[in-house]
Write a protein that holds these residues in place. Structure first.
Motif, short mmCIF file in Angstrom:
data_model
loop_
_atom_site.label_atom_id
_atom_site.label_comp_id
_atom_site.label_asym_id
_atom_site.label_seq_id
_atom_site.Cartn_x
_atom_site.Cartn_y
_atom_site.Cartn_z
N LEU A 165 -2.67 7.88 5.44
CA LEU A 165 -1.28 8.23 5.15
C LEU A 165 -1.14 8.63 3.68
O LEU A 165 -0.45 9.62 3.35
CB LEU A 165 -0.38 7.04 5.48
N GLN A 166 -1.79 7.89 2.81
CA GLN A 166 -1.79 8.24 1.38
C GLN A 166 -2.40 9.62 1.17
O GLN A 166 -1.88 10.45 0.43
CB GLN A 166 -2.57 7.20 0.57
N ARG A 167 -3.53 9.85 1.85
CA ARG A 167 -4.22 11.14 1.74
C ARG A 167 -3.31 12.28 2.21
O ARG A 167 -3.26 13.35 1.61
CB ARG A 167 -5.50 11.09 2.57
N TYR A 168 -2.58 12.00 3.31
CA TYR A 168 -1.66 13.01 3.85
C TYR A 168 -0.63 13.43 2.80
O TYR A 168 -0.36 14.61 2.61
CB TYR A 168 -0.96 12.45 5.10
N ILE A 169 -0.08 12.44 2.11
CA ILE A 169 0.94 12.74 1.10
C ILE A 169 0.32 13.52 -0.07
O ILE A 169 0.90 14.50 -0.56
CB ILE A 169 1.61 11.43 0.59
N LEU A 170 -0.87 13.11 -0.50
CA LEU A 170 -1.55 13.83 -1.58
C LEU A 170 -1.81 15.28 -1.17
O LEU A 170 -1.54 16.22 -1.93
CB LEU A 170 -2.88 13.15 -1.92
N THR B 134 0.83 -1.21 0.00
CA THR B 134 0.00 0.00 0.00
C THR B 134 0.87 1.26 0.00
O THR B 134 0.56 2.24 -0.69
CB THR B 134 -0.94 -0.01 1.23
N LEU B 135 1.96 1.23 0.78
CA LEU B 135 2.86 2.39 0.81
C LEU B 135 3.47 2.61 -0.57
O LEU B 135 3.57 3.75 -1.05
CB LEU B 135 3.98 2.17 1.83
N LEU B 136 3.85 1.51 -1.24
CA LEU B 136 4.53 1.63 -2.53
C LEU B 136 3.60 2.11 -3.65
O LEU B 136 4.07 2.48 -4.73
CB LEU B 136 5.21 0.31 -2.90
N PRO C 223 -6.75 16.39 9.90
CA PRO C 223 -7.72 15.29 9.95
C PRO C 223 -7.08 13.91 9.93
O PRO C 223 -7.79 12.93 9.83
CB PRO C 223 -8.50 15.51 8.66
N TYR C 224 -5.71 13.81 10.08
CA TYR C 224 -5.05 12.54 9.79
C TYR C 224 -5.02 11.58 10.99
O TYR C 224 -5.28 10.40 10.83
CB TYR C 224 -3.64 12.79 9.25
N HIS C 225 -4.69 12.13 12.16
CA HIS C 225 -4.71 11.30 13.37
C HIS C 225 -3.97 9.99 13.20
O HIS C 225 -4.48 8.92 13.54
CB HIS C 225 -6.15 11.03 13.81
N THR C 226 -2.77 10.08 12.66
CA THR C 226 -2.00 8.87 12.39
C THR C 226 -0.67 8.95 13.15
O THR C 226 0.09 9.89 12.98
CB THR C 226 -1.77 8.71 10.87
N ALA C 227 -0.45 7.94 14.01
CA ALA C 227 0.74 7.95 14.88
C ALA C 227 1.83 7.06 14.30
O ALA C 227 1.59 5.87 14.05
CB ALA C 227 0.38 7.48 16.28
N ILE C 228 3.00 7.64 14.08
CA ILE C 228 4.16 6.88 13.61
C ILE C 228 5.35 7.18 14.53
O ILE C 228 5.26 8.07 15.37
CB ILE C 228 4.55 7.29 12.17
#
Lengths: 463, 463
Positions: B439-444, B326-328, B374-379
């Motif tokens: 995460l994809q949306r964040y990059i877009l 998915t990341l790729l 709106p991402y709320h993604t923890a890395i």
């Protein structure tokens, strides 16, 4: 200089030389480990048939009772808790510890000022890591403090305290120390003496500490074993601004093997607590989660725990009084009369001339001579408690009996008169009785042998 | 200079100034604690209704599965074990660990060369205390090593190892170090990359270590999570004379909260092991006795444990492949393809110009911008893994799903084709799917926003 170890046995592959940190080399084997090795070395199974009793155990400081059933059940019920806990402890446990300290010790402790760890021992080690300063160690002392102080290369001074800390001696020592911070290790109730500090005694010590800004680590692991529990006073009640209390479930709840303790921080020290949590998180992440859940049952109010604590306390007291009285039957033996814990400190210095005649010159040789045939009696000798090697004092733990059976019998019929208590000891702790008899016999033999050696010398001199 | 803390809030009683050791002051908050604080600060409950999902958890390295039932039962059955254990572990456990290492890792380990502790983390800390020497830390690295190295004030050098340790780079570094002993921390399988060292790769590293007498601490805590378990090779098989292996039950058996790990010492190092036991006995007496009994069930041969390990491994692999693929899908993202563990390392450096346009200049700011609405993604961002602050790499843990349910469903119907696996992820890990979409949306959004900022600047410049 660090020490280089080469594996002793050659192997087919090239050998690596490992360099051990000098700090590790320098610390002596901690006494509990040394004791194990010592017993193994000196008490090989005796060839005499009548010695099939193994050895009489007055050495190991372990409660003989089973872990309270309510804690065992809580552990079993929480075996599914595989997730990491917060480094300072789970909130429910800190709440229970806070309530416990209010209920029993009149301490107004907020859960946020409590930090849980995998045993009181490790928490004391972490406190010694946390604080800069010179450590004041009253002696005799529990055998665990000194290896920690040495391993951390802390400055330290002994404070000889025959029975208890003398505030004047404390002040004199403090005035000699030029460190910016002094750390007093207070152990109340005390291991090895079994003695309890009164409110007045604590106030006098606190006055000195307050005057000189001394930080107190108050190791109160035996608090709940105080025979008359209403007499126990926590140093945190007397000197709240400077006292860090440590306690746990190892002694009062007979759960040393569970490995859980806690520290109470003074109020308004959140920045210090934050630094403490850094140490915990860096060294060991957190305390076992299922064990923390089990400990909640230890600290939460319940009639089962109340009964457990009052019954075990009462039995410790009965065994302690018996041990004390039996020792005092021998002319020359002195002992502290325990008011808490399951120890007393016996003093055999009266017999130094007899010891010397038998070429026993220090406390190590004394304990070795006690473990061999026919005595097979294990004690902790003076130098293990940071006393002079030539001090013939010994810690006696009165725990060599079946704790579960003793509890049952106590509950079935509570002994109250002196003769009922004596009968209770005879029925429930035959090894304690036999071991103390053996100790009496050892002293009689010692004096007899010494007298005969002297007589021989005199007679050979006369010839 | 040590730091003096004054309690912040005045109290009625005189205040004590506490002096904290500079060593403690100097260590940064360990990353796992920092992460907690960070999440609390940056992810307050979002006011947007659609954000009731909390946050997507790619940060915490915790297995999502329940502790094997057989271990839970063993813990429950041994809740009565309140007695202190031997400091190096109970004999039955050391025997089980010895058998386990023979069975799975082809290691001929005698029980006497094994030492048990309350978590692999603490044992690594104890090894670093034990050995003199300069530490070589390949980076990126697990977030736990550096605070330990710093707290112990050890000399250390980073060894940048983009994917894996390059033996030539290792040799060059070693030649620059003039310490009598060098200690290489090898983490295989690797956290954060999820990569596995092959036998050949280990041999090349071992050749260098053997030439220069380098001591290896081989942290193999993820060994049993290797997707194709037959591919795992322990460094102790390749370089037995110089390797100290650490492992435990936290990752493979999903029992991080239990706190139990072990070290395997090389053969013929009993004197070194004796020194190690001194450290253990001085700092924490022993590991929790009931927990040790539970761990026996983890290491003893049983069909339940075999199935547990093979099922959880397979699920980690499915989730890992999905995350990687998915990341790729996003042009510019690179990632390591995990062969073990439940992590991969994703590389977002392609987007540095876009980050900079949006005033995101380092990996810390990157992770902060990902946790907010709106991402709320923890890395876990790059600098937490000892990477440059300007390296936009992130560790992603693929564990945000219901592990118990996934296991059940996997056993009920084992997915084997690509589409079955995809369906398995969708069914069992909807939050993983949604989080990766986010995460994809964040990059877009990042690229779109950056483009619009540039366009605005150009238009304002043109005006």
């Amino acid at each position: 200089m660090d020490t280089v170890f080469m594996p002793a046995i050659p192997s087919f592959i090239c050998m690596v030389k490992f360099v051990i940190d000098q700090q590790v080399e320098d610390i002596e084997m901690p006494e509990n480990l040394k004791l194990n090795t010592f017993l193994k070395e000196f008490h090989s199974d005796c060839s005499h048939k009548e010695c099939d009793f193994g050895y009489y155990g007055f050495a190991f400081g372990q409660s003989p009772f089973p872990v309270p059933k309510i804690m065992q059940d809580a552990l079993a019920k929480n075996a599914d808790k595989g997730q990491y806990a917060e480094s300072s402890g789970i909130p429910e446990l800190k709440k229970a510890i806070s309530d416990y300290n209010k209920r029993y010790f009149r301490l107004d402790v907020e859960p946020k000022d409590i930090c849980v760890g995998p045993g009181t021992k490790e928490l004391i080690y972490n406190l010694l890591e946390l604080f800069h300063g010179t450590v004041i160690l009253p002696t005799p002392a529990w055998l665990g403090y000194l290896p920690q102080i040495r391993f951390l290369r802390k400055n330290f001074h002994m404070l000889p305290s025959a029975r208890k800390i003398n505030p004047k001696d404390l002040e004199h020592l403090i005035l000699r120390l030029h460190d910016r911070q002094k750390i007093l290790i207070l152990n109340n109730p005390n291991n090895p003496t079994g003695l309890l500090y009164s409110r007045l005694e604590l106030e006098e010590i606190a006055d000195v500490c307050r005057t000189y800004d001394v930080l107190v680590i108050s190791d109160e692991i035996y608090a709940m074993t105080t025979y008359n529990i209403s007499e126990f006073v926590s140093m945190a009640e007397i000197y709240p601004e400077g006292t860090f209390v440590t306690n746990g479930i190892s002694k009062s709840h007979s759960a040393g093997g569970y490995r859980l303790g806690y520290v109470i921080f003074p109020k308004n020290t959140s920045e210090i607590l934050q630094n403490f949590k850094k140490i915990l998180a860096t060294e060991y992440t957190a305390t076992s989660t299922p064990i923390q859940h089990a400990a909640i049952a230890a600290f939460e109010e319940s009639s089962e725990i109340d009964e457990y604590l009052s019954v075990t306390r009462a039995i410790h007291q009965i065994m302690g009084e018996y041990t004390y009285n039996t020792l005092l039957e021998v002319d020359g033996i002195k002992a502290t009369k325990p008011e808490a814990t399951f120890y007393l400190l016996a003093n055999f210095n009266h017999f130094v001339p007899d010891f010397n005649t038998k070429k026993i010159y220090n406390s190590q040789q004394f304990s070795e001579s006690l473990i061999v045939h026919p005595y097979h009696t294990a004690i902790v000798a003076g130098d293990s408690m940071v006393l002079e090697r030539t001090d013939f004092s010994a810690r006696l733990a009165f725990v060599d009996y079946n704790g579960a059976q003793a509890m049952q019998n106590y509950i079935a019929s509570k002994p109250s008169t002196t003769s009922e208590k004596l009968e209770f000891v005879r029925q429930n702790a035959p090894r304690l009785v036999a071991g103390l008899n053996m100790l009496q016999r050892y002293i009689l033999d010692l004096k007899k042998d010494a007298a005969s050696i002297i007589a021989q010398k005199q007679s050979s001199h006369a010839q």
